[in-house]
Scaffold this motif. Structure first.
Motif, PDB file in Angstrom:
ATOM      1  N   ILE A  73       0.830  -1.204   0.000  1.00 25.55           N
ATOM      2  CA  ILE A  73       0.000   0.000   0.000  1.00 25.55           C
ATOM      3  C   ILE A  73       0.861   1.248   0.000  1.00 25.55           C
ATOM      4  O   ILE A  73       0.555   2.230  -0.679  1.00 25.55           O
ATOM      5  N   TRP A  74       1.968   1.218   0.717  1.00 26.50           N
ATOM      6  CA  TRP A  74       2.836   2.394   0.803  1.00 26.50           C
ATOM      7  C   TRP A  74       3.619   2.615  -0.491  1.00 26.50           C
ATOM      8  O   TRP A  74       3.804   3.737  -0.926  1.00 26.50           O
ATOM      9  N   CYS A  75       4.068   1.544  -1.136  1.00 29.08           N
ATOM     10  CA  CYS A  75       4.919   1.679  -2.321  1.00 29.08           C
ATOM     11  C   CYS A  75       4.146   1.956  -3.603  1.00 29.08           C
ATOM     12  O   CYS A  75       4.633   2.668  -4.476  1.00 29.08           O
ATOM     13  N   ILE A  76       2.964   1.398  -3.767  1.00 29.52           N
ATOM     14  CA  ILE A  76       2.207   1.562  -5.004  1.00 29.52           C
ATOM     15  C   ILE A  76       1.240   2.723  -4.834  1.00 29.52           C
ATOM     16  O   ILE A  76       0.346   2.692  -3.989  1.00 29.52           O
ATOM     17  N   LYS A  77       1.417   3.745  -5.657  1.00 22.11           N
ATOM     18  CA  LYS A  77       0.677   4.998  -5.501  1.00 22.11           C
ATOM     19  C   LYS A  77      -0.827   4.792  -5.662  1.00 22.11           C
ATOM     20  O   LYS A  77      -1.607   5.370  -4.918  1.00 22.11           O
ATOM     21  N   ASP A  78      -1.252   3.971  -6.617  1.00 22.51           N
ATOM     22  CA  ASP A  78      -2.683   3.753  -6.823  1.00 22.51           C
ATOM     23  C   ASP A  78      -3.329   3.118  -5.590  1.00 22.51           C
ATOM     24  O   ASP A  78      -4.433   3.502  -5.193  1.00 22.51           O
ATOM     25  N   VAL A 117      -6.625   3.925  -0.472  1.00 19.19           N
ATOM     26  CA  VAL A 117      -6.704   3.823   0.987  1.00 19.19           C
ATOM     27  C   VAL A 117      -6.929   5.197   1.607  1.00 19.19           C
ATOM     28  O   VAL A 117      -7.735   5.349   2.530  1.00 19.19           O
ATOM     29  N   ILE A 118      -6.246   6.201   1.082  1.00 12.55           N
ATOM     30  CA  ILE A 118      -6.419   7.553   1.615  1.00 12.55           C
ATOM     31  C   ILE A 118      -7.848   8.036   1.402  1.00 12.55           C
ATOM     32  O   ILE A 118      -8.436   8.665   2.281  1.00 12.55           O
ATOM     33  N   LYS A 119      -8.432   7.711   0.257  1.00  9.18           N
ATOM     34  CA  LYS A 119      -9.816   8.124  -0.010  1.00  9.18           C
ATOM     35  C   LYS A 119     -10.815   7.370   0.850  1.00  9.18           C
ATOM     36  O   LYS A 119     -11.865   7.902   1.199  1.00  9.18           O
ATOM     37  N   LEU A 120     -10.497   6.122   1.204  1.00 12.37           N
ATOM     38  CA  LEU A 120     -11.419   5.325   2.008  1.00 12.37           C
ATOM     39  C   LEU A 120     -11.376   5.674   3.490  1.00 12.37           C
ATOM     40  O   LEU A 120     -12.357   5.473   4.193  1.00 12.37           O
ATOM     41  N   LEU A 121     -10.222   6.147   3.964  1.00 11.06           N
ATOM     42  CA  LEU A 121     -10.106   6.486   5.382  1.00 11.06           C
ATOM     43  C   LEU A 121     -10.948   7.723   5.689  1.00 11.06           C
ATOM     44  O   LEU A 121     -10.957   8.677   4.920  1.00 11.06           O
ATOM     45  N   PRO A 122     -11.651   7.717   6.803  1.00 11.82           N
ATOM     46  CA  PRO A 122     -12.402   8.921   7.164  1.00 11.82           C
ATOM     47  C   PRO A 122     -11.446  10.042   7.504  1.00 11.82           C
ATOM     48  O   PRO A 122     -10.389   9.834   8.083  1.00 11.82           O
ATOM     49  N   ARG A 123     -11.828  11.220   7.106  1.00 16.39           N
ATOM     50  CA  ARG A 123     -11.001  12.388   7.395  1.00 16.39           C
ATOM     51  C   ARG A 123     -11.072  12.718   8.874  1.00 16.39           C
ATOM     52  O   ARG A 123     -12.122  12.670   9.510  1.00 16.39           O
ATOM     53  N   CYS A 124      -9.930  13.043   9.432  1.00 16.40           N
ATOM     54  CA  CYS A 124      -9.881  13.435  10.837  1.00 16.40           C
ATOM     55  C   CYS A 124     -10.379  14.865  10.951  1.00 16.40           C
ATOM     56  O   CYS A 124      -9.902  15.748  10.248  1.00 16.40           O
ATOM     57  N   LYS A 125     -11.335  15.059  11.794  1.00 15.96           N
ATOM     58  CA  LYS A 125     -11.861  16.403  12.004  1.00 15.96           C
ATOM     59  C   LYS A 125     -11.162  17.012  13.206  1.00 15.96           C
ATOM     60  O   LYS A 125     -10.935  16.357  14.207  1.00 15.96           O
ATOM     61  N   THR A 126     -10.828  18.254  13.054  1.00 16.07           N
ATOM     62  CA  THR A 126     -10.169  18.920  14.168  1.00 16.07           C
ATOM     63  C   THR A 126     -11.180  19.205  15.263  1.00 16.07           C
ATOM     64  O   THR A 126     -12.324  19.536  15.007  1.00 16.07           O
ATOM     65  N   GLN A 127     -10.732  19.053  16.477  1.00 20.35           N
ATOM     66  CA  GLN A 127     -11.600  19.322  17.619  1.00 20.35           C
ATOM     67  C   GLN A 127     -11.363  20.733  18.101  1.00 20.35           C
ATOM     68  O   GLN A 127     -10.240  21.211  18.165  1.00 20.35           O
TER      69      GLN A 127
END
Length: 109
Positions: A70-75, A80-90
Motif C-alpha cells: 500500500i505504501w509503495c504503489i501509488k494507486d 486507501v487515503i480516499k477510504l479512510l475517514p477524514r480526521c476532524k479537528t476538535q
C-alpha cells in the motif's frame, strides 16, 4: 501514447520500490532472527530475551507485508487515503470559531 508510457514507467518504478522493500523486510523480520536463533547456541552465546523475538517478528510479518504494498504503489495508497475517514479537528473549550452572518470568521475566546 506519451501519457501511457509515463504511466507505465511510474507503475514500473513503484513495483521496483515494492520489490526492494519487500525483500529487505522479510530478511530483517524473519531470516536474520531465525538464523541467529539457530546459530548463536553453536558459539555458546546465550540468547536471553532474544528467544521471543523470532516468533514475534514472524507473526507480525504477514501484517506488515500488505502495508508495504500500500505504501509503495501509488494507486493503492490513493484508494486507501480516499477510504479512510477524514480526521476532524476538535475545537477546544476556550477558543471557538464563529462565523458571522456576512461570512467572515471571528475568534471568540
Amino acid at each position: 501514447m506519451v501519457a501511457i508510457d509515463r504511466m507505465f514507467e511510474r507503475t514500473q518504478e513503484s513495483l521496483d520500490d515494492l520489490e526492494e522493500v519487500g525483500t529487505i523486510v522479510p530478511v530483517v523480520t524473519m531470516y536474520i532472527p531465525v538464523g541467529l536463533f539457530i546459530a548463536l547456541p553453536f558459539f555458546n552465546i546465550g540468547l536471553g530475551s532474544f528467544v521471543n523475538y523470532p516468533s514475534g517478528s514472524m507473526a507480525l510479518y504477514p501484517c506488515i507485508e500488505p502495508l508495504i504494498a500500500i505504501w509503495c504503489i501509488k494507486d493503492f495508497r490513493m484508494v486507501v487515503i480516499k477510504l479512510l475517514p477524514r480526521c476532524k479537528t476538535q475545537v477546544t473549550e476556550t477558543v471557538r470559531s464563529v462565523y458571522s452572518s456576512n461570512g467572515t470568521k471571528t475568534i471568540v475566546q
